[in-house]
Design an enzyme around this catalytic site. Structure first.
Site, PDB file in Angstrom:
ATOM      1  N   ASP A  35       0.846  -1.198   0.000  1.00 60.77           N
ATOM      2  CA  ASP A  35       0.000   0.000   0.000  1.00 60.77           C
ATOM      3  C   ASP A  35       0.876   1.241   0.000  1.00 60.77           C
ATOM      4  OD1 ASP A  35       0.751   0.421   2.698  1.00 60.77           O
ATOM      5  OD2 ASP A  35      -0.779  -1.029   3.317  1.00 60.77           O
ATOM      6  N   LYS A  63      -5.209   3.040  -1.076  1.00 62.64           N
ATOM      7  CA  LYS A  63      -6.151   4.022  -1.628  1.00 62.64           C
ATOM      8  C   LYS A  63      -5.640   4.557  -2.955  1.00 62.64           C
ATOM      9  CE  LYS A  63      -8.226   6.009   2.455  1.00 62.64           C
ATOM     10  NZ  LYS A  63      -8.323   7.138   3.355  1.00 62.64           N
ATOM     11  N   MET A 105      -0.993   7.323  14.367  1.00 62.89           N
ATOM     12  CA  MET A 105      -2.194   7.828  13.677  1.00 62.89           C
ATOM     13  C   MET A 105      -2.962   8.807  14.559  1.00 62.89           C
ATOM     14  SD  MET A 105      -3.265   4.055  12.230  1.00 62.89           S
ATOM     15  CE  MET A 105      -2.630   3.234  13.715  1.00 62.89           C
TER      16      MET A 105
END
Lengths: 257, 257
Positions: free
Chosen positions: B44, B66, B179
């Site tokens: 990714d 994404k 995060m």
């Protein structure tokens, strides 16, 4: 040797290098490079002999661990030696089992290097908890079950307070205890006393990534007895989990009772 | 190809491989070997392109992150694909940024492999907190100051409760928030609300080990403002420390006042 090489040798350099948990192939490429280029390596009994073989045959090897009937080197002696060697313009590698940043006593050596104006770096390594989780194929965090992972120690420096383990006895926490085999009964009492269920699953992983690696599964309540019965010794990781689903199940049982 | 090779190819294999925080030389030798031998690699946007270059030119590369204007692949689709590829007898490598065991959603993929009887392993990696500590030369635990190190997240799966951060607001704890850049104000409020001093030192390390790496030092009290003023974005580690000496200093001030 080029002028530039000579210049960089003159300056000297200290690298605190994570040797990982044991297996040679768990070294990082950066650690391998630092070991291969070292003029002097300091190591102790937790660094696998396989890893020492990677160094140049010309490199000086200094054992700073415990020898039979003698104590390990005091930290101050190690600090003075790495600085003295770097001042000679040498590339000094201080090998640390696992990751130098986790229970690696790196601060003292960094402070000694900086006080002498010597360049110092940390090369990160795979810490034992990470290798243990990989080996048993059970991640340290699990979506919906454990959102926080803590590493702590069973054994502190004489005179220091023990870690406050009560803070870890919360649903959603996974914990790796280092140097805790002989303190397992205290760990169990602290966690259960702070509300962790005796049913919390525990995986014991001894000598991770070495030919002597062993796994034993137990529960928090049975931890000390299991360690005694199985004859587990350090180095071992006690990987204790308090999953959210266990907390819900116990609340459910209490509600019915 | 020998008979044995053919046999092992026929069986298929899934490796969840820690790609580390970014820099190629922070891969382990074992991770490098798995990448070089892979028939199929899933990756990714957090996996550095430098690392993808290590794979065989013949290996199939599948991007599962994404894309502009589209969502990332749902986990179930990734699970089905790795199993389907392994069933063809291929060596499947699922690359995970950092360490697959820490916020890597490895459980789902392990369960899918096991449900299909396919051999699966985790290859550990350097997690971002370890690389960040090495880069700023500040260990995650410090003798006499921090005896427990916790990794936790700022962002949970929709519907899940947020991590209970109050448990971490204890002297002697160092914490790495993953995060959490966009949740910095909540992290600050939770920790200070649970008793952590606003003076707790915080190191922000963004894009660790990549050419874009940045460090910013601040305090817990000023964390959200610093992030806004400096324009910090994920991926970044918020490394918060509550040293024992700070707790003592604050108790001393309270006693005098």
């Amino acid at each position: 040797m080029t002028q530039q090489d000579l210049q960089s040798r003159k300056a000297g350099h200290i690298a605190l290098v994570g040797a990982g948990p044991g297996a040679r192939d768990l070294l990082t490429l950066r650690a391998l490079e630092r070991i291969q280029c070292a003029d002097v390596l300091l190591y102790d009994r937790l660094v696998d002999p396989e890893i020492m073989e990677l160094a140049s045959p010309r490199a000086e090897r200094i054992y700073v661990g415990k020898e039979v009937g003698r104590c390990a080197w005091p930290q101050g002696r190690i600090d003075r030696l790495i600085v003295a060697k770097a001042r000679l313009g040498l590339r000094v590698v201080r090998l640390k089992s696992g990751d130098p940043s986790i229970f690696g006593r790196a601060c003292e050596e960094i402070a000694a290097a900086r006080a002498s104006g010597i360049e110092v770096e940390i090369v990160p390594g795979i810490t034992a908890a990470s290798a243990a989780a990989a080996s048993i194929c059970h991640p340290l965090t699990e979506r919906g079950e454990t959102d926080t992972f803590a590493v702590t120690t069973g054994t502190c420096r004489p005179g220091d307070a023990n870690p406050d383990r009560a803070r870890l006895a919360h649903p959603g926490t996974s914990m790796a205890f280092y140097m805790a085999v002989e303190r397992a009964a205290v760990v169990r009492d602290d966690l259960i006393g702070a509300g962790a269920p005796a049913e919390c699953p525990v995986e014991i992983v001894a000598s991770v990534s070495t030919p002597q690696e062993r796994h034993v599964s137990t529960t928090l309540g049975a931890l000390a007895e299991t360690i005694a019965a199985e004859g587990i010794r350090n180095p071992a990781i006690l990987f204790v989990r308090y999953p959210k689903s266990l907390a819900r199940a116990i609340r459910g049982i209490s509600a019915v009772a």
